[in-house]
Design an enzyme around this catalytic site. Structure first.
Site, mmCIF file in Angstrom:
data_model
loop_
_atom_site.group_PDB
_atom_site.id
_atom_site.type_symbol
_atom_site.label_atom_id
_atom_site.label_comp_id
_atom_site.label_asym_id
_atom_site.label_seq_id
_atom_site.Cartn_x
_atom_site.Cartn_y
_atom_site.Cartn_z
ATOM 1 N N ILE A 285 -36.556 -0.844 11.433
ATOM 2 C CA ILE A 285 -35.661 -0.544 12.711
ATOM 3 C C ILE A 285 -36.455 -0.374 14.110
ATOM 4 C CG2 ILE A 285 -34.670 1.435 13.471
ATOM 5 C CD1 ILE A 285 -34.607 2.746 10.435
ATOM 6 N N GLY B 17 -47.176 -3.045 16.865
ATOM 7 C CA GLY B 17 -46.142 -2.747 16.125
ATOM 8 C C GLY B 17 -46.325 -3.749 15.430
ATOM 9 N N ASP C 298 -43.665 -4.585 13.322
ATOM 10 C CA ASP C 298 -42.801 -5.926 13.520
ATOM 11 C C ASP C 298 -44.020 -7.327 13.425
ATOM 12 O OD1 ASP C 298 -43.373 -5.542 16.282
ATOM 13 O OD2 ASP C 298 -41.752 -5.745 17.058
ATOM 14 N N SER D 155 -36.491 -9.658 22.024
ATOM 15 C CA SER D 155 -37.047 -8.618 23.282
ATOM 16 C C SER D 155 -37.568 -8.853 24.059
ATOM 17 C CB SER D 155 -36.375 -6.969 23.229
ATOM 18 O OG SER D 155 -35.304 -6.805 22.369
#
Length: 250
Positions: free
Chosen positions: A7, A94, A96, A120
């Site tokens: 998410i 992060g 990710d 992004s």
């Protein structure tokens, strides 16, 4: 089978893994309990799940997943991973970025790795041949650069991913599109060259939304694995899954 949920700030990605292969993938804005229920019904062999999130998930949905798999893992700072994490502030790293590094290491262990995630934001992360996550850098992604040029000036138009770009722009729109695209290309090639000069041969991975767009524009040998974060999360789940263990809590 494993259920992998990533998410992010904008989208929720859900994947079903059979070993190292993605057999189902879905992208939506929110993770919903009905969608998870349907997925578990369609793939009854799912017995393990991992959840990585940058925002608070629906507690009801998370609890539903916990009740319907034998092993549930919430990926948080401190979760064991098959890399030595040398980041100075691991609590701010992060999920990710670390997951992508794990995914790349799983594909090419024992090599100097450079992982470039073009989403992004553009993240450029390194893993040593000894299996150490060394850190990396963050810069604005392509869409963010277009948005910044439009919002932070009075008259520049809002541009998007171009069909073509030129070394010398011949209109304002062409100049913005070419400047952003070429800027990212030179940025990536510069990192590959400078890090390679100091550390020898690099194995370079591209991941993320804009990976395919830049794959044939960067004149360097690269591997494109769009779902590198998903694959890394799956590896982390496998790494932490032990028979007859309790769920690993945050």
């Amino acid at each position: 089978m494993n259920l992998v949920i990533d998410i992010g700030n904008t989208f929720a990605k859900t994947a079903v893994m059979d070993g190292s292969e993605i057999v189902f993938k879905n992208v939506e804005q929110e993770l919903s309990c009905p969608a998870i229920r349907d997925l578990l019904h369609e793939y009854p062999a799912i017995d393990r799940a991992i959840l990585s999130t940058t925002r608070n998930p629906n507690e009801r949905t998370e609890e539903y997943i916990r009740r319907h798999v034998s092993h549930f893992l919430r990926f948080v700072p401190g979760t064991p991973v098959p890399l030595a994490n040398l980041y100075a502030t691991p609590e701010t790293l992060g999920a990710d970025r670390l997951a992508a590094a794990v995914g790349a290491w799983d594909v090419a262990p024992g090599r100097e790795l450079l992982i470039i995630d073009l989403g992004s934001a553009i993240t450029i992360d390194r893993v040593s041949a000894a299996g150490e996550y060394l850190g990396g850098n963050i810069s604005p992604g392509m869409a963010m650069r277009f948005e910044a040029l439009h919002r932070l000036t009075d008259r520049l138009p809002l541009c998007s991913t171009p069909e073509r770009y030129d070394l010398t722009g011949t209109s304002t729109r062409n100049a913005i599109e070419s400047g952003v695209v070429l800027g990212i290309i030179h940025e990536i090639e510069g990192y590959i060259d400078r890090i390679g000069e100091k550390n020898g041969a690099l194995t370079v991975f591209f991941a993320g939304r804009d990976a395919n767009f830049f794959a044939d524009k960067v004149k360097k040998p690269i591997f494109v694995i769009y779902d590198l974060v998903i694959k890394g999360l799956n590896r982390i789940l496998e790494y932490n899954a032990q028979p007859n263990t309790q769920d690993i809590e945050p």
